[in-house]
Design a protein around this motif. Structure first.
Motif, PDB file in Angstrom:
ATOM      1  N   ILE A 186       0.837  -1.200   0.000  1.00  0.00           N
ATOM      2  CA  ILE A 186       0.000   0.000   0.000  1.00  0.00           C
ATOM      3  C   ILE A 186       0.871   1.249   0.000  1.00  0.00           C
ATOM      4  CG2 ILE A 186      -1.683   1.331   1.331  1.00  0.00           C
ATOM      5  CD1 ILE A 186      -2.841  -1.344   2.269  1.00  0.00           C
ATOM      6  N   CYS A 187       1.890   1.267   0.822  1.00  0.00           N
ATOM      7  CA  CYS A 187       2.799   2.416   0.875  1.00  0.00           C
ATOM      8  C   CYS A 187       3.514   2.613  -0.458  1.00  0.00           C
ATOM      9  CB  CYS A 187       3.818   2.248   1.991  1.00  0.00           C
ATOM     10  SG  CYS A 187       3.113   2.391   3.624  1.00  0.00           S
ATOM     11  N   ASN A 188       3.949   1.526  -1.072  1.00  0.00           N
ATOM     12  CA  ASN A 188       4.604   1.622  -2.373  1.00  0.00           C
ATOM     13  C   ASN A 188       3.643   2.140  -3.440  1.00  0.00           C
ATOM     14  OD1 ASN A 188       7.084   0.755  -1.445  1.00  0.00           O
ATOM     15  ND2 ASN A 188       6.681  -1.405  -1.934  1.00  0.00           N
ATOM     16  N   PHE A 189       2.393   1.685  -3.392  1.00  0.00           N
ATOM     17  CA  PHE A 189       1.397   2.159  -4.353  1.00  0.00           C
ATOM     18  C   PHE A 189       1.152   3.657  -4.192  1.00  0.00           C
ATOM     19  CE2 PHE A 189      -3.022   3.217  -5.312  1.00  0.00           C
ATOM     20  CZ  PHE A 189      -3.055   2.887  -6.665  1.00  0.00           C
ATOM     21  N   VAL A 190       0.979   4.092  -2.938  1.00  0.00           N
ATOM     22  CA  VAL A 190       0.688   5.505  -2.675  1.00  0.00           C
ATOM     23  C   VAL A 190       1.862   6.381  -3.084  1.00  0.00           C
ATOM     24  CG1 VAL A 190       0.243   7.185  -0.851  1.00  0.00           C
ATOM     25  CG2 VAL A 190      -1.009   5.044  -0.891  1.00  0.00           C
ATOM     26  N   THR A 191       3.059   5.996  -2.698  1.00  0.00           N
ATOM     27  CA  THR A 191       4.217   6.822  -3.049  1.00  0.00           C
ATOM     28  C   THR A 191       4.511   6.784  -4.543  1.00  0.00           C
ATOM     29  OG1 THR A 191       5.705   4.984  -2.506  1.00  0.00           O
ATOM     30  CG2 THR A 191       5.300   6.650  -0.792  1.00  0.00           C
ATOM     31  N   GLY A 192       4.242   5.672  -5.197  1.00  0.00           N
ATOM     32  CA  GLY A 192       4.492   5.582  -6.629  1.00  0.00           C
ATOM     33  C   GLY A 192       3.475   6.324  -7.462  1.00  0.00           C
TER      34      GLY A 192
END
Length: 121
Positions: A4-10
């Motif tokens: 989720i964090c990777n999706f949001v930051t990406g």
């Protein structure tokens, strides 16, 4: 959680763009709604004045009512635009509270007798 964090930051730019577009849409919709209310108020005032025989259509009272409606709409549209994602949650919560209040009025501070008396008025 890491996904989720990777999706949001990406996808931060795309998410911010979607948020901004929806905020503008909600801001415009709320303002249009209140402008329509002000025009309906003006129409109602004109019909009332025709019935009474008073043909001074553009009175201070009518202008004040239209102005107050438009200003309130503008003021309410700013938080509505900023919190557009929470509006369904708020409305859903109010609907749930209303159902609970109808079925169990004593949980919301009413006694069943008082609630029935209010319903029968």
């Amino acid at each position: 959680m890491k996904k989720i964090c990777n999706f949001v930051t990406g996808n931060m730019q795309m998410l911010a763009l979607i948020y901004a577009i929806m905020a503008v849409v909600v801001f415009a919709a709320v303002n249009i709604f209140f402008w329509k209310i002000s025009f309906d108020l003006d129409k109602e005032m004109r019909e009332e004045m025709r019935e009474c025989g008073d043909y001074h259509i553009d009175t201070d009272e009518a202008r004040f009512g239209k102005t107050v409606t438009r200003v309130c709409g503008f003021i309410l549209s700013i938080p509505a635009a900023l919190m557009w994602w929470a509006t369904p949650l708020i409305v859903g919560g109010l609907m749930l509270y209303d159902r609970i209040q109808e079925k169990n009025p004593e949980l919301c501070g009413f006694t069943a007798d008082e609630f029935d008396k209010e319903e029968n008025k």
